[in-house]
Design a protein around this motif. Structure first.
Motif, mmCIF file in Angstrom:
data_model
loop_
_atom_site.group_PDB
_atom_site.id
_atom_site.type_symbol
_atom_site.label_atom_id
_atom_site.label_comp_id
_atom_site.label_asym_id
_atom_site.label_seq_id
_atom_site.Cartn_x
_atom_site.Cartn_y
_atom_site.Cartn_z
ATOM 1 N N GLN A 130 0.822 -1.210 0.000
ATOM 2 C CA GLN A 130 0.000 0.000 0.000
ATOM 3 C C GLN A 130 0.853 1.256 0.000
ATOM 4 O O GLN A 130 0.521 2.251 -0.650
ATOM 5 C CB GLN A 130 -0.936 -0.004 1.204
ATOM 6 N N VAL A 131 1.955 1.218 0.746
ATOM 7 C CA VAL A 131 2.873 2.369 0.751
ATOM 8 C C VAL A 131 3.408 2.608 -0.655
ATOM 9 O O VAL A 131 3.405 3.736 -1.169
ATOM 10 C CB VAL A 131 4.029 2.138 1.745
ATOM 11 N N HIS A 132 3.878 1.547 -1.305
ATOM 12 C CA HIS A 132 4.460 1.684 -2.643
ATOM 13 C C HIS A 132 3.430 2.117 -3.679
ATOM 14 O O HIS A 132 3.778 2.756 -4.678
ATOM 15 C CB HIS A 132 5.097 0.363 -3.066
ATOM 16 N N ALA A 133 2.169 1.764 -3.452
ATOM 17 C CA ALA A 133 1.116 2.113 -4.414
ATOM 18 C C ALA A 133 0.492 3.477 -4.138
ATOM 19 O O ALA A 133 -0.405 3.904 -4.872
ATOM 20 C CB ALA A 133 0.027 1.036 -4.401
ATOM 21 N N SER A 134 0.961 4.160 -3.101
ATOM 22 C CA SER A 134 0.362 5.440 -2.710
ATOM 23 C C SER A 134 0.565 6.494 -3.791
ATOM 24 O O SER A 134 1.635 6.583 -4.407
ATOM 25 C CB SER A 134 0.987 5.943 -1.404
ATOM 26 N N HIS A 135 -0.474 7.285 -3.992
ATOM 27 C CA HIS A 135 -0.393 8.427 -4.914
ATOM 28 C C HIS A 135 -0.327 9.695 -4.064
ATOM 29 O O HIS A 135 -1.333 10.163 -3.533
ATOM 30 C CB HIS A 135 -1.605 8.448 -5.843
ATOM 31 N N LEU A 136 0.869 10.220 -3.931
ATOM 32 C CA LEU A 136 1.064 11.406 -3.103
ATOM 33 C C LEU A 136 0.548 12.645 -3.819
ATOM 34 O O LEU A 136 0.679 12.764 -5.041
ATOM 35 C CB LEU A 136 2.547 11.595 -2.789
ATOM 36 N N PRO A 137 -0.010 13.594 -3.076
ATOM 37 C CA PRO A 137 -0.342 14.888 -3.690
ATOM 38 C C PRO A 137 0.923 15.519 -4.278
ATOM 39 O O PRO A 137 2.013 15.367 -3.704
ATOM 40 C CB PRO A 137 -0.878 15.707 -2.510
ATOM 41 N N PRO A 138 0.818 16.201 -5.402
ATOM 42 C CA PRO A 138 2.022 16.764 -6.042
ATOM 43 C C PRO A 138 2.853 17.635 -5.103
ATOM 44 O O PRO A 138 4.088 17.576 -5.135
ATOM 45 C CB PRO A 138 1.451 17.586 -7.203
ATOM 46 N N GLU A 139 2.187 18.439 -4.252
ATOM 47 C CA GLU A 139 2.947 19.320 -3.362
ATOM 48 C C GLU A 139 3.742 18.533 -2.322
ATOM 49 O O GLU A 139 4.795 18.983 -1.871
ATOM 50 C CB GLU A 139 2.008 20.314 -2.666
ATOM 51 N N LEU A 140 3.249 17.336 -1.951
ATOM 52 C CA LEU A 140 3.993 16.486 -1.029
ATOM 53 C C LEU A 140 5.096 15.735 -1.767
ATOM 54 O O LEU A 140 6.230 15.644 -1.275
ATOM 55 C CB LEU A 140 3.042 15.506 -0.328
ATOM 56 N N ALA A 141 4.787 15.215 -2.932
ATOM 57 C CA ALA A 141 5.786 14.470 -3.704
ATOM 58 C C ALA A 141 7.009 15.328 -4.022
ATOM 59 O O ALA A 141 8.150 14.823 -4.032
ATOM 60 C CB ALA A 141 5.159 13.942 -4.989
ATOM 61 N N ARG A 142 6.789 16.621 -4.246
ATOM 62 C CA ARG A 142 7.915 17.508 -4.582
ATOM 63 C C ARG A 142 8.898 17.678 -3.431
ATOM 64 O O ARG A 142 10.040 18.095 -3.658
ATOM 65 C CB ARG A 142 7.386 18.880 -5.024
ATOM 66 N N THR A 143 8.488 17.390 -2.219
ATOM 67 C CA THR A 143 9.377 17.561 -1.064
ATOM 68 C C THR A 143 10.276 16.352 -0.828
ATOM 69 O O THR A 143 11.186 16.414 -0.004
ATOM 70 C CB THR A 143 8.553 17.809 0.216
ATOM 71 N N LEU A 144 10.037 15.255 -1.551
ATOM 72 C CA LEU A 144 10.797 14.032 -1.313
ATOM 73 C C LEU A 144 12.053 13.976 -2.183
ATOM 74 O O LEU A 144 12.029 14.375 -3.348
ATOM 75 C CB LEU A 144 9.933 12.802 -1.616
ATOM 76 N N PRO A 145 13.136 13.451 -1.636
ATOM 77 C CA PRO A 145 14.321 13.241 -2.478
ATOM 78 C C PRO A 145 14.070 12.119 -3.479
ATOM 79 O O PRO A 145 13.221 11.251 -3.268
ATOM 80 C CB PRO A 145 15.403 12.843 -1.465
ATOM 81 N N GLN A 146 14.813 12.146 -4.577
ATOM 82 C CA GLN A 146 14.743 11.121 -5.614
ATOM 83 C C GLN A 146 16.016 10.269 -5.556
ATOM 84 O O GLN A 146 17.109 10.779 -5.284
ATOM 85 C CB GLN A 146 14.626 11.775 -6.989
ATOM 86 N N GLU A 147 15.855 9.009 -5.820
ATOM 87 C CA GLU A 147 17.012 8.109 -5.848
ATOM 88 C C GLU A 147 18.019 8.572 -6.904
ATOM 89 O O GLU A 147 17.654 8.841 -8.049
ATOM 90 C CB GLU A 147 16.552 6.686 -6.166
ATOM 91 N N THR A 148 19.286 8.657 -6.502
ATOM 92 C CA THR A 148 20.361 9.028 -7.425
ATOM 93 C C THR A 148 21.324 7.868 -7.678
ATOM 94 O O THR A 148 22.239 7.995 -8.484
ATOM 95 C CB THR A 148 21.169 10.212 -6.863
ATOM 96 N N PHE A 149 21.142 6.764 -6.962
ATOM 97 C CA PHE A 149 22.035 5.609 -7.030
ATOM 98 C C PHE A 149 23.468 5.973 -6.623
ATOM 99 O O PHE A 149 24.438 5.431 -7.153
ATOM 100 C CB PHE A 149 21.999 4.971 -8.427
ATOM 101 N N THR A 150 23.555 6.887 -5.682
ATOM 102 C CA THR A 150 24.815 7.187 -5.006
ATOM 103 C C THR A 150 24.585 6.954 -3.521
ATOM 104 O O THR A 150 23.703 7.586 -2.939
ATOM 105 C CB THR A 150 25.252 8.641 -5.230
ATOM 106 N N PRO A 151 25.328 6.042 -2.882
ATOM 107 C CA PRO A 151 25.071 5.739 -1.476
ATOM 108 C C PRO A 151 25.181 6.967 -0.584
ATOM 109 O O PRO A 151 25.987 7.869 -0.834
ATOM 110 C CB PRO A 151 26.159 4.720 -1.126
ATOM 111 N N SER A 152 24.357 6.990 0.440
ATOM 112 C CA SER A 152 24.408 8.077 1.415
ATOM 113 C C SER A 152 25.806 8.196 2.015
ATOM 114 O O SER A 152 26.453 7.192 2.324
ATOM 115 C CB SER A 152 23.385 7.794 2.521
ATOM 116 N N ARG A 153 26.273 9.435 2.146
ATOM 117 C CA ARG A 153 27.587 9.742 2.743
ATOM 118 C C ARG A 153 28.761 9.183 1.913
ATOM 119 O O ARG A 153 29.871 9.053 2.421
ATOM 120 C CB ARG A 153 27.690 9.210 4.176
ATOM 121 N N ARG A 154 28.524 8.875 0.678
ATOM 122 C CA ARG A 154 29.592 8.317 -0.160
ATOM 123 C C ARG A 154 30.816 9.216 -0.162
ATOM 124 O O ARG A 154 31.965 8.721 -0.156
ATOM 125 C CB ARG A 154 29.039 8.137 -1.588
#
Length: 297
Positions: A130-154
């Motif tokens: 259900q979490v993965h299928a969630s449709h976030l409101p656009p204003e909320l989705a814009r606040t989330l980071p996007q995967e860059t495939f660079t490990p955290s603190r690399r």
């Protein structure tokens, strides 16, 4: 963290009175967790109610860590622990460089300690679907980071490698870390190289992004005496391929943490997904890089 933050308890109590209407509370610092930016308390109010209070340093605070679980909870996604709103429906309060948030206090243990039944694993899989299928409101989705495939603190690992190349250290702790690191340099370098190579490959592919908790190991699932279950600690929430979360359940992040029959029940609840094995492998390496960097830092 194991020690309280540089934030006076009187300041916290004043914020509880002013923003949550909680007077006469007693704070108890809880020395738990590995996050160097987070500090937690139990707050017992005069009226007998108990709360879980989290103070996160401004540098490490992400509003999405509160807005996302609040949204999911209100959408009826089960097992999601949501923050309690302050005055004006704010989900946190800024106090002296910290973001304070409040949750109901649950007398529970982590799933690592309490264990999960096979039915619990199935329920956890259904919740994550259900979490993965969630449709976030656009204003909320814009606040989330996007995967860059660079490990955290690399970047920390490159900086540390530069420092280790300098002359001998006078400080005994620096010298001990340098000796330890050099003795394992070959293994560390292979792990970093593998994460970098897989990340570069995946950056060139259009893997679908979904809402991911991104830290969904069994230390972040709580279970009480009545077998009620909550998913907590959304500090790493991100839009990423589903494998970002599935790696915690498909094999786990360490030997013995998740048994094959538990993975099977989890996937039954999730819906038997098609798993991109290369993404799963990347996330395992990225997790190792992230942990090495975090402790080195």
């Amino acid at each position: 963290m194991l020690e309280p933050p540089l934030l006076a308890e009187n300041t916290i109590l004043a914020a509880l009175r002013a923003h949550y209407g909680i007077a006469g509370a007693v704070l108890t610092f809880l020395p738990i967790g590995n996050d160097a930016a987070s500090f937690v308390y139990r707050a017992d109010a005069a009226n007998g109610a108990s709360y879980f209070l989290k103070a996160r340093s401004g540098a490490g605070f992400s509003a999405a860590s509160l807005t996302v679980p609040y949204f999911l909870h209100n959408q009826g996604v089960p097992h999601v622990m949501a923050p309690l709103p302050a005055e004006g429906q704010a989900l946190w309060v800024a106090v002296d460089g910290f973001a304070l948030s409040l949750h109901p206090f649950v007398d529970a243990r982590t799933a690592t300690d309490a264990g999960l039944t096979l039915d619990d694993w199935r329920a956890l899989g259904a919740t994550l679907r259900q979490v993965h299928a969630s449709h976030l409101p656009p204003e909320l989705a814009r606040t989330l980071p996007q995967e860059t495939f660079t490990p955290s603190r690399r970047h920390v690992l490159d900086e540390l490698a530069d420092r280790l190349g300098k002359p001998a250290f006078d400080d005994p702790f620096h010298a001990a870390l340098a000796e330890f690191w050099r003795s394992r340099a070959g293994v560390i370098e292979r792990v970093i190289e593998r994460a970098d190579r897989l990340g570069a490959q995946l950056r060139g592919e259009a893997l679908p992004r979904v809402l991911c908790h991104a830290d969904l190991h069994t230390w972040n699932v709580l279970v009480d005496a009545d077998r009620h279950m909550w998913v907590v600690d959304w500090d790493e929430v991100i839009l990423a391929p589903k494998e970002r979360d599935l790696m915690f359940m498909v094999g786990g992040i360490g030997r013995g943490l998740v048994q094959p029959e538990e993975t099977e029940r989890f996937l039954q609840g999730y819906g038997e997904p098609a798993i991109d094995r290369r993404a799963l492998v990347y996330y395992r390496y990225a997790w190792a890089v992230q942990d090495i960097a975090a402790y080195a830092e």
